[in-house]
Design an enzyme around this catalytic site. Structure first.
Site, short mmCIF file in Angstrom:
data_model
loop_
_atom_site.label_atom_id
_atom_site.label_comp_id
_atom_site.label_asym_id
_atom_site.label_seq_id
_atom_site.Cartn_x
_atom_site.Cartn_y
_atom_site.Cartn_z
N SER A 107 -5.58 11.24 2.59
CA SER A 107 -4.68 12.50 2.58
C SER A 107 -3.27 12.51 3.18
O SER A 107 -2.89 11.53 3.90
CB SER A 107 -5.46 13.69 3.26
N THR B 222 -1.48 11.97 -3.47
CA THR B 222 -2.76 12.30 -2.54
C THR B 222 -2.89 13.72 -2.38
O THR B 222 -2.50 14.40 -3.45
CB THR B 222 -2.52 11.61 -1.17
N TYR B 223 -3.48 14.42 -1.34
CA TYR B 223 -3.58 15.76 -1.33
C TYR B 223 -3.30 16.11 0.16
O TYR B 223 -3.40 15.38 1.16
CB TYR B 223 -5.01 16.09 -1.67
N GLY C 213 -5.22 7.00 5.51
CA GLY C 213 -5.90 6.25 4.45
C GLY C 213 -5.05 5.23 3.85
O GLY C 213 -3.97 4.72 4.24
N ALA C 214 -5.53 4.82 2.73
CA ALA C 214 -4.71 3.75 1.80
C ALA C 214 -3.29 3.95 1.51
O ALA C 214 -2.37 3.15 1.46
CB ALA C 214 -5.43 3.56 0.43
N ALA C 215 -3.17 5.40 1.69
CA ALA C 215 -1.50 5.73 1.01
C ALA C 215 -0.68 5.39 2.64
O ALA C 215 0.39 4.92 2.52
CB ALA C 215 -1.34 7.23 1.11
#
Length: 126
Positions: A25, A57-58, A73-75
């Site tokens: 996120s 993403t959000y 996260g992955a981002a």
């Protein structure tokens, strides 16, 4: 007919945190979410001005007044602390809604200071 239009934008916000080991996120200062009309868990697009990465993403709410932009996260592989990003939310609008639609845009100065808001982008000139 429906059109997908810019709903909200945070222009040139600075990433304050990049946390790989966190549920995915992007945490955004809650006051900015409210001003922009972006809802928690709403899909957002992030455009990294410094490295050209673009990703989806959000949004999640960060503490009000924190000036936080935390890419999680992955981002976190796509944006590091100090990177300048443009965060956009889009929405579907009907033909009737298009006549009065105005996006909410927040413009950030260095240090994630809110410089000004607008609902129109000036015409680009040569």
């Amino acid at each position: 007919m429906h059109a997908i239009m810019l709903k909200a934008k945070l222009h040139r916000a600075e990433v304050t945190h990049s946390v790989l080991d966190y549920e995915g996120s992007c945490a955004i200062d809650g006051e900015w979410l409210d001003l922009a009309g972006i809802h928690e868990y709403e899909q957002i697009q992030i455009y990294n001005v410094d490295n050209g990465e673009r990703f989806t993403t959000y949004a999640i709410r960060a503490e009000d007044g924190s000036k936080m932009i935390s890419v999680n996260g992955a981002a976190a592989h796509k944006a590091q602390k100090g990177d300048r990003v443009i965060i956009c939310a889009y929405a579907h609008y009907s033909e009737a809604e298009l006549a009065t639609h105005k996006p909410r845009m927040l413009y950030m100065a260095p240090g994630n200071v809110l410089s000004h808001t607008s609902n129109a982008i000036p015409v680009q000139v040569a």
